[in-house]
Motif scaffolding. Structure first.
Motif, PDB file in Angstrom:
ATOM      1  N   ARG A  30       0.841  -1.215   0.000  1.00  0.00           N
ATOM      2  CA  ARG A  30       0.000   0.000   0.000  1.00  0.00           C
ATOM      3  C   ARG A  30       0.874   1.263   0.000  1.00  0.00           C
ATOM      4  O   ARG A  30       0.615   2.216  -0.735  1.00  0.00           O
ATOM      5  N   ILE A  31       1.935   1.247   0.823  1.00  0.00           N
ATOM      6  CA  ILE A  31       2.831   2.418   0.855  1.00  0.00           C
ATOM      7  C   ILE A  31       3.526   2.571  -0.504  1.00  0.00           C
ATOM      8  O   ILE A  31       3.674   3.682  -1.032  1.00  0.00           O
ATOM      9  N   GLY A  32       3.931   1.433  -1.087  1.00  0.00           N
ATOM     10  CA  GLY A  32       4.571   1.473  -2.410  1.00  0.00           C
ATOM     11  C   GLY A  32       3.659   2.109  -3.450  1.00  0.00           C
ATOM     12  O   GLY A  32       4.109   2.882  -4.315  1.00  0.00           O
ATOM     13  N   VAL A  33       2.365   1.816  -3.367  1.00  0.00           N
ATOM     14  CA  VAL A  33       1.389   2.414  -4.297  1.00  0.00           C
ATOM     15  C   VAL A  33       1.293   3.923  -4.065  1.00  0.00           C
ATOM     16  O   VAL A  33       1.265   4.715  -5.017  1.00  0.00           O
ATOM     17  N   ASP A  34       1.274   4.329  -2.791  1.00  0.00           N
ATOM     18  CA  ASP A  34       1.194   5.778  -2.496  1.00  0.00           C
ATOM     19  C   ASP A  34       2.419   6.508  -3.055  1.00  0.00           C
ATOM     20  O   ASP A  34       2.303   7.570  -3.671  1.00  0.00           O
ATOM     21  N   VAL A  35       3.602   5.908  -2.830  1.00  0.00           N
ATOM     22  CA  VAL A  35       4.843   6.526  -3.328  1.00  0.00           C
ATOM     23  C   VAL A  35       4.795   6.628  -4.857  1.00  0.00           C
ATOM     24  O   VAL A  35       5.081   7.686  -5.442  1.00  0.00           O
ATOM     25  N   ALA A  36       4.412   5.527  -5.518  1.00  0.00           N
ATOM     26  CA  ALA A  36       4.377   5.529  -6.992  1.00  0.00           C
ATOM     27  C   ALA A  36       3.346   6.518  -7.508  1.00  0.00           C
ATOM     28  O   ALA A  36       3.567   7.200  -8.524  1.00  0.00           O
ATOM     29  N   THR A  37       2.204   6.635  -6.798  1.00  0.00           N
ATOM     30  CA  THR A  37       1.166   7.599  -7.231  1.00  0.00           C
ATOM     31  C   THR A  37       1.734   9.018  -7.204  1.00  0.00           C
ATOM     32  O   THR A  37       1.528   9.804  -8.145  1.00  0.00           O
TER      33      THR A  37
END
Ligand code: FAD
Length: 288
Positions: free
Chosen positions: A243-250
């Protein structure tokens, strides 16, 4: 089907990268991934090619499957190290017969176990770019390395070689990176060399910090401390890390689109969840 040069000319693209699976379980899993991504109407998907031709048949099989069984435009990666011109011609004849219209022309690397004296008519990707263009019928992309190619010691020379490729190819897709400044600087340097072709940033959503750090090391990319600190907060909770990886990529994608990126290319590692979340977070309309 469509040529990627035309898709990029029409507007911002969203695309996904897969690798050809090694076994039946992998094919079944990838089939599910593609079924989950197809409703997003990706502009195209790309299929990697193993070093020195080690996935030659599997890459062609997956590209043909996408072409025949889905509504998505495929692009075949093709590396030239370890190939003769006759090999490349055979591969291009096959893709043309299948109705494939897009090739990502790469230098590639020989497999670690390869015989150094294996016949190769090629040294650099630019030679393949010329051959594919001369063969005809394909929109041709090339690789770009915002933080320089890992073997390159000379920034000016590396950018010059990229510029040389882009003067003849239609577009580039980048190695993944996490600091948007690297992308912006590369585009500015190419502009100053008189090159204005679309350069699509490659996005790697982090789900496993150790795996991505290893891949970044091999490809010459840096994982900045702020990214490591954010993802490391998840501790041993893999779902939280994703989930954090998705936030960073977003956040990275939003900054890239603000900076004028002509599209986003997602390294999916054959999984759909992270890419779907990022596309939803950005409110991207995949069909323009
Ligand atoms: P090149 O363009 O040949 O460049 C390689 C190095 O040689 C660079 O340092 C460059 O500066 C230098 N160089 C280029 N031209 C010259 C010249 N004329 N004289 C002197 N030096 C020169 N690998 C795979 O095996 N399979 C894949 O499917 C795959 N897909 C990829 C997709 C993307 C989007 C990217 C960014 C990379 C991909 N790679 C893949 C990795 C790529 O093959 C490696 O990075 C490879 O080492 C270099 O490929 P290239 O196309 O950049 O090579």
């Amino acid at each position: 089907m469509a040529r990627i040069a035309d898709l990029l000319a029409a507007g911002r693209t969203a695309s996904f990268e897969f690798f050809p699976p090694k076994n039946e379980a992998g094919w079944l899993s990838l089939g599910r991934t593609i079924a989950e991504l197809e409703p997003l109407a990706p502009d195209y998907v790309s299929v990697t090619y193993g070093a020195g031709g080690s996935t030659r048949t599997r890459t062609a099989d997956l590209v043909s499957w996408v072409r025949r069984q889905t509504s998505i435009t495929p692009m075949a990666h093709l590396t030239c190290q370890g190939h003769t011109r006759a090999d490349i011609r055979d591969i291009l004849i096959n893709y043309r017969a299948e109705g494939v219209e897009n090739i990502l022309a790469l230098g590639g690397d020989l497999p670690v176990a390869a015989d150094d004296h294996a016949p190769s008519d090629y040294r650099y990707s630019i030679e393949l770019v010329h051959d594919v263009i001369e063969f005809g019928g394909f929109s041709v992309g090339v690789a770009a390395h915002p933080e320089l190619h890992p073997r390159s010691t000379d920034r000016h020379a590396d950018r010059g070689h990229l510029a040389e490729k882009l003067r003849v190819a239609d577009f580039a897709i980048t190695q993944f990176f996490f600091d948007v400044r690297h992308y912006v600087e590369m585009v500015d340097e190419l502009t100053s060399l008189g090159v204005h072709k679309p350069i699509v940033p490659g996005i790697m959503p982090i789900s496993n910090l150790g795996q991505v750090t290893r891949m970044a090391h091999m490809s010459g990319a840096e994982v900045p401390a702020w990214v490591i600190e954010r993802v490391a907060k998840s501790g041993d909770d893999l779902d939280d890390a994703e989930r954090i990886g998705v936030d960073v990529a977003t956040e990275i994608c939003a900054a890239l689109l603000d900076a004028g990126a002509p599209g986003l290319h997602f390294y999916t590692l054959n999984r759909s969840w992270a890419a779907r979340q990022i596309v939803a977070n950005l409110g991207l309309r995949p069909t323009t």
